[in-house]
Write an enzyme that holds these catalytic residues in place. Structure first.
Site: not given
Length: 344
Positions: A61-63
């Protein structure tokens, strides 16, 4: 660099690990964390490895996966020298199959993460949140199969409550599935809720803590002080609502003591805050972040020395909070405390 076994496993991890949330930052949250490109990321990885930090933490989900992609580029050609930790379960889209820990979602998510990271295995896969809509047996049997297939080596949880983690461990034991060896948790001098239930659980069940946001979402950098406005460049202007809540007056009291100890030790406020965490039970590794080389080298200075007993006691006292029910009797009343003495 000191290394510790991660929970009930033979995996040895450095007491400091690197959080790659700053890599390729985009969107309202991650762009405020940082936007490190592949070349800069490779330099930061170089510095980490020189210091003995070989564990790198990220999440799908990071970026929207870009952090995994940049991390994969930064470690290219030296995969065997690093440990990769990534997470999945949070929504990656609006579709019904774009979130959670179902069998189909986990298999697709792991395959997608492997592609982005440019590797054929993940050292530690963590469930980023508990999925109450999927039977725990389904989730754990799928993770067990992924370990058997060689796609992941170890599993962990992140941001689970006590009952969620304990239920998962019990089901693993019942069916002989692979067991969570790590719990990635928020823990800092300004946020000690981890100690009330999750730390005793981790101690009892031998689950190691991987600590995120050790500086309380950027509040323990030494730049935020009583009677002064937030620094102009503070990411709290954009991200405060995303992070854990902190009582400002309590924070300022903690910073006052950190300042006092900084004068005694010659160490910086964030170095002291991180070093305090390394003395706590169950903590296997503290995840540090950095947008540039200077920040990284500063954070790496948190190891190689120890706080005195008196300094730790000062930090314990100023940061202590009253635990909620049913925990406060075990802290306050002699009979309860005798039955269940606190770990710290």
């Amino acid at each position: 660099m000191e290394y510790r076994n991660l929970g009930a496993s033979g995996l040895r991890v450095p007491v400091l690990s690197f959080g790659a949330g700053t890599f390729a930052g985009s969107g309202p949250l991650f762009s405020a964390w940082g936007s490190t490109d592949a070349a800069e990321a490779r330099r930061l990885v170089d510095i980490c490895l020189e210091a003995g930090v070989n564990l790198f933490d990220t999440a799908d989900v990071y970026s929207a996966g870009a952090s995994e992609e940049v991390l994969g580029q930064a470690i290219r050609g030296r995969r065997d020298a690093v440990l990769i930790s990534t997470k999945t379960a949070l929504p990656m889209g609006e579709g019904p199959a774009d979130w959670g820990s179902s069998r189909s979602r986990l298999i697709r998510s792991v395959d997608a993460a492997l592609r982005r990271l440019g590797t054929d295995y993940i050292d530690i896969l963590q469930l980023h949140a508990f999925d109450a809509s999927t039977p725990v047996e389904e989730t754990l049997s799928t993770l067990d199969g992924l370990v058997t297939a060689g796609k992941i080596r170890y599993i962990g949880a992140s941001n689970f409550s006590g009952w969620e983690l304990m239920k998962s461990l019990a089901i693993s034991d019942k069916y002989a599935y692979v067991r969570h060896v790590a719990h990635q948790v928020y823990y800092s001098l300004a946020g000690r809720d981890y100690e009330w239930e999750l730390m005793p659980l981790g101690k009892d069940q031998n689950v190691g803590a991987l600590v995120w946001s050790p500086l309380a979402w950027g509040r323990l950098t030494g730049k935020i002080r009583r009677g002064q406005p937030l620094p102009e460049k503070s990411r709290l202007h954009e991200t405060a609502t995303f992070g854990p809540p902190v009582d400002d007056e309590k924070l300022f009291d903690i910073v006052d003591v950190l300042d006092e100890i900084a004068g005694e030790t010659g160490k910086s406020v964030p170095q002291i805050a991180i070093n305090w965490l390394l003395s706590r039970p169950t903590v296997a590794s503290v995840i540090i972040g950095a947008r540039n080389e200077e920040q990284l080298r500063q954070n790496l200075g948190a190891v190689g020395w120890t706080l005195s007993k008196e300094q730790i006691e000062k930090l314990d006292k100023v940061s202590e909070l009253t635990a909620p029910y049913p925990y406060f009797p075990y802290r306050r009343q002699e009979g309860f405390a005798r039955l269940n003495p606190p770990l710290v």
